[in-house]
Every structure is written in C-alpha cells, then in structure tokens.
Design an enzyme around this catalytic site. Structure first.
Site, PDB file in Angstrom:
ATOM      1  N   GLU A 156     -22.264 -83.584 -15.416  1.00  0.00           N
ATOM      2  CA  GLU A 156     -22.137 -82.145 -15.573  1.00  0.00           C
ATOM      3  C   GLU A 156     -22.664 -81.539 -16.492  1.00  0.00           C
ATOM      4  OE1 GLU A 156     -18.129 -81.530 -14.512  1.00  0.00           O
ATOM      5  OE2 GLU A 156     -18.055 -82.519 -12.650  1.00  0.00           O
ATOM      6  N   ASN A 178     -25.370 -87.365 -13.295  1.00  0.00           N
ATOM      7  CA  ASN A 178     -24.350 -86.927 -12.161  1.00  0.00           C
ATOM      8  C   ASN A 178     -23.979 -85.668 -12.190  1.00  0.00           C
ATOM      9  OD1 ASN A 178     -22.882 -87.796  -9.823  1.00  0.00           O
ATOM     10  ND2 ASN A 178     -20.913 -87.427 -11.111  1.00  0.00           N
ATOM     11  N   HIS A 199     -19.010 -82.452  -3.469  1.00  0.00           N
ATOM     12  CA  HIS A 199     -17.636 -81.855  -3.289  1.00  0.00           C
ATOM     13  C   HIS A 199     -18.056 -80.738  -2.385  1.00  0.00           C
ATOM     14  CE1 HIS A 199     -15.319 -84.430  -5.853  1.00  0.00           C
ATOM     15  NE2 HIS A 199     -16.268 -84.205  -6.749  1.00  0.00           N
ATOM     16  N   GLU A 214     -19.448 -88.329  -4.965  1.00  0.00           N
ATOM     17  CA  GLU A 214     -18.056 -88.031  -4.815  1.00  0.00           C
ATOM     18  C   GLU A 214     -17.757 -87.100  -3.697  1.00  0.00           C
ATOM     19  OE1 GLU A 214     -16.992 -86.097  -8.696  1.00  0.00           O
ATOM     20  OE2 GLU A 214     -18.060 -87.565  -9.832  1.00  0.00           O
ATOM     21  N   ASP A 256     -16.426 -85.074  -0.625  1.00  0.00           N
ATOM     22  CA  ASP A 256     -15.114 -84.864   0.206  1.00  0.00           C
ATOM     23  C   ASP A 256     -15.275 -83.284   0.557  1.00  0.00           C
ATOM     24  OD1 ASP A 256     -14.601 -83.309  -2.194  1.00  0.00           O
ATOM     25  OD2 ASP A 256     -13.059 -84.487  -2.762  1.00  0.00           O
TER      26      ASP A 256
HETATM   27  C1  XIL Z   1     -11.123 -85.751 -11.115  1.00  0.00           C
HETATM   28  C2  XIL Z   1     -10.064 -86.561 -10.620  1.00  0.00           C
HETATM   29  O1  XIL Z   1     -10.066 -86.840  -9.326  1.00  0.00           O
HETATM   30  C3  XIL Z   1      -8.735 -86.105 -10.853  1.00  0.00           C
HETATM   31  O2  XIL Z   1      -7.735 -87.165 -10.670  1.00  0.00           O
HETATM   32  C4  XIL Z   1      -8.593 -85.818 -12.614  1.00  0.00           C
HETATM   33  O3  XIL Z   1      -7.419 -85.084 -12.764  1.00  0.00           O
HETATM   34  C5  XIL Z   1      -9.861 -84.732 -13.057  1.00  0.00           C
HETATM   35  O4  XIL Z   1     -10.994 -85.399 -12.404  1.00  0.00           O
HETATM   36  N1  XIL Z   1     -16.001 -84.425 -10.915  1.00  0.00           N
HETATM   37  C6  XIL Z   1     -15.949 -85.701 -11.378  1.00  0.00           C
HETATM   38  C7  XIL Z   1     -14.736 -86.315 -11.323  1.00  0.00           C
HETATM   39  O5  XIL Z   1     -17.087 -86.165 -11.789  1.00  0.00           O
HETATM   40  O6  XIL Z   1     -14.375 -87.120 -12.584  1.00  0.00           O
HETATM   41  C8  XIL Z   1     -13.392 -85.452 -11.165  1.00  0.00           C
HETATM   42  O7  XIL Z   1     -12.435 -86.424 -10.842  1.00  0.00           O
HETATM   43  C9  XIL Z   1     -13.735 -84.519 -10.151  1.00  0.00           C
HETATM   44  C10 XIL Z   1     -14.845 -83.689 -10.251  1.00  0.00           C
END
Ligand code: XIL
Length: 388
Positions: A180, A225, A265, A295, A297
C-alpha cells in the site's frame, strides 16, 4: 444491535425449528423483523465439499493456487477451522502474524511463534505460504514512534527484512515486500503515500526494501501489493496507473520485482471490475510479472433484503471477478482474506453492516458451511484453462 454470535445462535434455533417442521411461533417481534430483513438462513447443512469437491482439488487440477489468510491461534486451537483451511487451501498467508506489530515486541526482539506456526501447519498439509508483509505504514509496533528516526530508519528497515526474509528464505512462495505505498490523496508527485517509511527513509525506501528482500531470499516472488486498483472509477484507474509507473520505474532501475498483488477487497454494490484491471494485468504480463489476487472478499454492508438475495449478489461478484482474473495466464494465485464469515475483518466497526448483522463476505458462512460464494468461486476456478 445483535452480536454476530447471537445471530448465529438465532439462525441455529430457526434451522432446528424448521427441520422439525414447526412454525417459529416463539419469535419476538424483534426476531421476526430480523428474520424478514435477512437473518442468516438455515444453511444447507452437510453439503460435501471435501476431497475432490474442494476448492483446493479443483484448483490443483488446473495448476492454480487458491487459499486464504489464516490465524495461527485458530489453526492450533479450533478443529473445525483448521480442518477447513487444510481441506480447501493450497496456499496460506498470515492475516496478521507476519506484520511488524506481531514480529517485533521490542526494538531488539523478534517473536516468530505465530509465523512459524503458519509455516508448520502449511508444511504438514502440503500448502505454500505467502509472506505478508515486510514494509507497510500500518501494524507498526507501539515503540516505532520515538525509536525510529531519520538517522536509523534505513538500517532498521533493512535489518528487519534481512532477519525476517532470511529466516524463511527458500520456504515461501512470495513476499509482499511493500504494501500500500501509493495513495493519491497524499499529494506526492509520484503518488507515494505519506507514510513513516517515506518520511524517515525517503522515496527510495521501496527500492531498498525489494533489493534487501532479494538478497535475503533469492527464491520468493517479490510482490508489490495494493488495494483500490480493481474498479473502473476515475480514482481507481488513476491509482492503477500510478502502480504501473512505480513498477515500470523499478524495472528500469533494475530493482527486483516478480509480482503485483491486487488485494481485491471488493464491494457488492460497486460496479464490477472490468477492462481497466484486465489491461493492467496484461501490461504486467508484458513486463513478465505475475499477478496474485491477495486479499479477496466482498463487502456487502450496503446490501439489503433477505439473506438469500445478499448471498446471490456476493456470489455473482466472486464468479465474475475470479473468472475474469483467472482467464489471464499470469494470474497465478487467488487468496481470500479469511475463509469463514465467523472471522472476517469486515465485522470491525469501520466496515460493519449498518443493521449490525454479520457480513456474509467469504466462501464459508459462520457455521463453516459453504456459501453460494464458495460454489461461485469453485466455478470460476473451473473456468481456468488447464496448463499445457
Ligand atoms: C487487516 C486484518 O485482517 C485485521 O485483522 C487487522 O486488524 C488489520 O489488518 N489490507 C492488508 C491487510 O494488507 O493486512 C489488512 O488486514 C486488510 C487490508
């Protein structure tokens, strides 16, 4: 507002009553309203998705990696959770256990217990592991501010990467080396996020992180990422362009990079990702870079109506998105951010549904039963052209 557990319990009672052919006469008016507005429906208990019917088996038949973010304490302590992760995934990533906050209790201390547990679990189940992550502006330990300064930041970053990537050298599929780093709102001419790393190390911190990671682990696929680069909106299109420029610059400078992680996401109510992302993936293919859906969802906080409608909508997003992504040969892996709705980060206050109901955003519901999203994801995996 109900807690997720109360909803799960209510759903179980309703399911039990339903299977006995009884009307739910005892429901309070509040419960009735909850049911009408979408309390989790009784799941199709015991649909067999194990063995050859698992996501893992379908993916392996097509040379694809599929998996999820996992939590070491649950792999060790919760049988149902561990069994599901073992059965459905051929690649894991630590949801939090490899972040600075977890690994660095003190400036001079490392705690590898959680990270090691993920690797041990994966190794005993024939699964690969992604490392997440070596450099991010979040999940920094409390001691960071006050300890890390302009004078020592570069050294602390490289030492961290040498120690952590060195420990797991040769054992990981890939590393999210930098997470990020682009943020259009930060106002930096190169789109770089105003992060502690930018401020303390300077704009070459990304190059430094990747070069150090390669020295420490010559095998893992070194990955950049990011999120918010999936959709067709002007904002996400601009961010995608910035990521591309970043990666092109790295290539030009001879900085080792092997893959780009598209976090994915997604939001159920947003327009589906399309040609913009596909072109981006193809451009990366021309640069000989892999793409990992890291990631995935589907946030359904804005969806209203009965659970069955919400589930169908979420499944539609999974099917369309993953089908589009796995059609590209350089997309090598798809990981969801968790596996069961029971433990999704999307139930945190920042993302939770306005009605307080639990999010139904992952392939398995809170009772570990496959949701429509599971079948959608498996169908999408099936659409992958087999290797060869
Ligand atoms: C999130 C986790 O799922 C949570 O449990 C934690 O509190 C915060 O981080 N992008 C990412 C992940 O790269 O590491 C994040 O994970 C979600 C967003």
């Amino acid at each position: 507002m109900r807690t997720r557990r109360e909803f799960v319990q209510l759903a179980a009672v309703v399911a039990a009553a339903g299977s006995l052919g009884r009307e739910v006469r005892w429901a309070s008016s509040e419960n009735v309203q909850a049911l009408q507005t979408g309390t989790p429906a009784p799941t199709d208990a015991h649909v067999d998705v194990s063995g050859a019917k698992s996501l893992r088996a379908h993916a392996e038949a097509r040379g694809l990696l599929v998996g999820c973010a996992a939590v070491p304490g649950r792999l060790d302590g919760e049988r149902d959770y561990a069994d599901l992760v073992a059965a459905q995934a051929n690649i894991l990533v630590a949801e939090n256990a490899m972040k600075w906050k977890a690994l660095r209790p003190a400036p001079d201390k490392f705690d590898f217990r959680g990270a090691d547990a993920i690797l041990a679990f994966a190794s005993s189940h024939g699964q690969k592991v992604r490392g997440h992550n070596l450099c991010w502006h979040e999940a920094l330990p409390d001691w960071f501010d006050g300890t890390v300064t302009k004078d020592n930041a570069r050294q602390i970053l490289t030492e961290h990467i040498r120690t952590v990537a060195g420990r797991y050298a040769g054992k990981l599929h890939s590393w999210d080396v930098v997470n990020e780093a682009i943020d259009m709102k930060s106002g930096h001419p190169d789109g770089l996020r105003k992060s502690p790393w930018l401020e303390l190390v300077g704009p070459d911190y990304i190059d430094v992180a990747f070069r150090t990671a390669r020295e420490a682990d010559p095998v893992a696929l070194l990955t950049y990422n990011d999120y918010g680069i999936e959709e067709e909106s002007a904002e996400q299109t601009a961010k995608r362009e910035r990521v591309l420029l970043l990666v092109q610059g790295m290539k030009k400078r001879g900085v080792p990079i092997d893959a780009v992680g598209v976090q994915s996401h997604l939001s159920a109510s947003d327009p589906l990702p399309g040609a913009g992302l596909r072109d981006f993936v193809r451009e990366l293919e021309r640069m000989k870079l892999q793409v990992v859906v890291t990631e995935l969802d589907v946030n359904e906080r804005t969806l209203e109506g009965p659970v069955s409608d919400r589930d169908a909508e979420v499944a539609r997003v999974y099917k369309n998105y993953v089908t589009m992504m796995v059609a590209e040969p350089n997309v090598s892996a798809v990981l969801t951010w968790g596996i069961t709705d029971r433990y999704t980060w999307l139930d945190a206050p920042k993302y939770e549904r306005p009605d307080g109901q639990p999010q139904r955003c992952l392939p398995f519901d809170a009772d570990y039963q496959p949701a429509p999203a599971f079948f959608a994801l498996r169908d999408a995996v099936d659409s992958r052209r087999p290797k060869g």
